[in-house]
Write an enzyme that holds these catalytic residues in place. Structure first.
Site, short mmCIF file in Angstrom:
data_model
loop_
_atom_site.label_atom_id
_atom_site.label_comp_id
_atom_site.label_asym_id
_atom_site.label_seq_id
_atom_site.Cartn_x
_atom_site.Cartn_y
_atom_site.Cartn_z
N LYS A 289 44.06 57.26 53.40
CA LYS A 289 43.72 55.78 53.96
C LYS A 289 44.48 55.89 55.28
O LYS A 289 45.26 56.12 55.53
CB LYS A 289 44.35 54.93 53.04
N ARG A 363 37.17 55.36 39.77
CA ARG A 363 36.25 55.76 38.91
C ARG A 363 36.53 56.96 38.07
O ARG A 363 36.44 57.12 36.92
CB ARG A 363 35.04 55.92 39.57
N1 BES Z 1 42.03 50.66 45.52
C1 BES Z 1 40.53 51.11 46.50
C2 BES Z 1 39.89 49.80 46.58
C3 BES Z 1 40.50 48.64 47.21
C4 BES Z 1 40.43 48.48 48.70
C5 BES Z 1 41.19 47.84 46.41
C6 BES Z 1 41.02 47.40 49.33
C7 BES Z 1 41.73 46.61 47.27
C8 BES Z 1 41.79 46.52 48.61
C9 BES Z 1 40.00 52.12 45.88
O1 BES Z 1 40.63 53.30 45.10
C10 BES Z 1 39.33 52.96 47.20
O2 BES Z 1 39.88 53.55 47.92
N2 BES Z 1 38.11 52.81 47.35
C11 BES Z 1 37.20 53.29 48.27
C12 BES Z 1 36.09 53.90 47.53
C13 BES Z 1 35.06 54.96 48.58
C14 BES Z 1 36.16 56.06 48.97
C15 BES Z 1 33.85 55.09 47.96
C16 BES Z 1 36.75 52.25 49.45
O3 BES Z 1 36.69 51.44 48.86
O4 BES Z 1 36.78 52.66 50.45
MN MN Z 2 41.25 54.71 46.53
#
Ligand code: BES
Ligand code: MN
Ligand code: ZN
Length: 512
Positions: A289, A363
């Site tokens: 990230k 997931r």
């Molecule tokens: N934990 C994150 C989602 C999230 C983002 C929660 C902001 C709270 C605040 C999750 O694991 C994630 O990283 N999701 C990705 C999925 C994508 C790679 C398909 C996302 O939402 O960017």
């Molecule tokens: Mn994630």
């Protein structure tokens, strides 16, 4: 370390004017005209001190507003906190819950240790038990502060808060009391959840989360806690959880909390599985990230904690229904042992998944946990997860996304959300979205196209529910208060504890 504030909510039969207390709390709607019997009584005893405020425009009863009037010997209370309740016709249980929370928060700020609440008379059109519950929940919610790592003593807050709901009528008190007892159980569970969620990744890793779950249900004879360590996860071929956990020095875990009620459930009640995402820190892994706000990913275990806290509350209330808490936990880290983009993972269900982005890890752990719940013959599976940024883009920070494969279950969760003040909004997750998650070289891929990310994520999970009734709560954006408000301090919201517990209470009580 500092303990969180210890809160107690009791009832007292006493006359408003004669109530000796550090702080008396009453509510006022913003509507012109009749300010209500409680305000009228106090105003009279205070020689018009309250009506003068209204007359010169210092207090209008707008939502979120409050003012303090001093007793000065005219009444037994030292001070009166008057809370604005907004328009009467817009008032709901949550108006009351937030008012109680605002009162408790003011009490903590003013270092008042004893507050007396006379908010319920303003809500006499609502069910007394629900009113009692909302007040107690609000008191816990508003008084909560997360300061266990603050070593300074200068800003010391009270260690305890004693709240009481008062009324001059014994029968009124009797009808509020059961709700207050339930609300205190739920409020305590939610505060415990907030503390655990607020603890950072260097304190809570998956084994520590498992210990915390054990700790949380310790002493409850109706709950059995089983923990799958890495070896047991391997024996069970839980490939999703193992893949996500592979990059971290801390081992992944599966935490199972089995609640078997002392009282036999009614024959038609389902066995309910609550499944919560327990990523103790989400760096994104190899698909790392960006740095900004990455610290907030310590809250990626919020779904897991909502589940364990709800199980505790359900068990403390002794609700006659079987509930299984299933909590997959891992730390998502980049390293030489991490899972990679391109990997093909065989999940617990046997389905294979092509990894396109290691940041879509939620997931991957949830699919194993959902399959496990189905294999344990649960009739209903509700999962709760900080799953997608896309859900946050769609709904903001006011409502969680609600998806599912069964209309009745969806409407039961909608009702629980309305009752608990933890709000949800329906989103789709049907076949079009599932089609987007098909891979050419595995059964599924773990990310879809750019659009509809919350829906494709849900559609992915849906395929692991088999014939069980399944619903999904995407609580990304609901897990954190980034700044304090009049009724809540910053940090974890504890979102989901009230919603899940209320859903199960309603099932038992056949409210819908
Ligand atoms: N934990 C994150 C989602 C999230 C983002 C929660 C902001 C709270 C605040 C999750 O694991 C994630 O990283 N999701 C990705 C999925 C994508 C790679 C398909 C996302 O939402 O960017
Ligand atoms: Mn994630
Ligand atoms: Zn995540």
């Amino acid at each position: 370390m500092k303990q969180i504030i210890s809160v107690d909510v009791t009832t007292r039969r006493v006359d408003l004017v004669k109530c000796k207390t550090e702080m008396l709390v009453v509510g006022r709607f913003s509507d012109a005209g009749d300010p209500g019997a409680v305000i009228m009584t106090l105003d009279k005893a205070l020689d018009g001190g309250i009506s003068r405020l209204a007359k010169i425009g210092d207090f209008t009863g707008k939502p979120k507003s409050y003012t303090v009037v001093y007793g000065e010997g005219r009444i037994a209370a030292e001070r009166v906190l008057i809370l604005g309740l907004g328009e009467r016709k817009k008032a709901t249980l949550d108006t009351l819950r937030k008012a109680a929370a605002t009162a408790a928060s003011r009490a903590v700020e003013m270092k008042v240790k004893h507050v007396s609440l006379a908010l319920h008379p303003s809500f006499d059109n609502l069910d007394a038990e629900a009113v009692g519950q909302a007040i107690a929940e609000g008191v816990y919610f508003g008084s909560y502060r997360y300061d266990e790592f603050l070593t300074e003593n200068s800003n010391s807050r009270p260690r305890s808060l004693q709240a009481e709901v008062l009324d001059s009528d014994a029968s009124q008190i009797k009808s509020l009391a059961p709700g207050i007892a339930a609300g205190a159980i739920i409020g305590r569970a939610q505060s415990a959840a907030r503390t655990l969620a607020n603890r950072p990744g260097n304190v809570i890793d998956p084994p520590a989360l498992a210990k915390a779950a054990q700790e949380m249900v310790r002493g409850l004879r109706t709950v059995k806690c089983t923990i799958f360590d890495e070896k047991k996860l391997r024996q069970n071929k839980m490939g999703g959880i193992l893949a996500v956990g592979a990059g971290s020095r801390s081992e992944p875990r599966l935490i199972v909390l089995k609640y078997s009620p002392a009282k036999r459930p009614a024959g038609n009640l389902p066995t309910v599985a609550l499944v919560g995402k327990g990523i103790t820190f989400d760096s994104g892994g190899i698909s790392i990230k960006p740095a900004a706000d990455m610290d907030q990913m310590k809250l990626d275990k919020s779904g897991a904690i909502a589940v364990m806290s709800a199980v505790r509350a359900i068990a403390e209330m002794g609700l006659p229904i079987h509930v299984l808490g299933v909590i997959p936990s891992a730390e998502n880290m980049p390293s030489g042992t991490s899972y990679r983009p391109g990997d093909i993972v065989t999940t617990y269900s046997g389905k294979t998944v092509e990894i396109l982005n290691t940041d879509a890890e939620g997931r991957m752990i949830l699919c194993d946990a959902i399959s496990y719940a189905v294999k344990q013959k649960c009739d209903v599976v509700v999962d709760i997860a900080t799953l997608t940024g896309a859900c946050m883009v769609a709904l903001g920070t006011y409502k969680a996304g609600l998806m599912g494969n069964d209309e009745e279950l969806i409407s039961q969760l909608q009702k629980a959300a309305d009752d608990s003040g933890e709000s949800v909004w329906p989103l789709p997750s049907g076949d079009e979205y599932a089609d987007e998650m098909k891979s050419k070289i595995a059964d599924l891929k773990n990310t879809g196209p750019r659009w509809g990310g919350a829906c494709t994520a849900a559609a992915f999970l849906r395929q692991f529910a088999g014939s069980a009734k399944w619903a999904h709560l995407d609580i990304a954006g609901m897990d954190l208060f980034t700044k304090p408000s009049e009724y809540a301090s910053l940090g974890s919201t504890g979102f989901g504890v009230r919603l899940l517990t209320t859903y199960v209470m309603n099932l038992v009580e056949k409210k819908q």
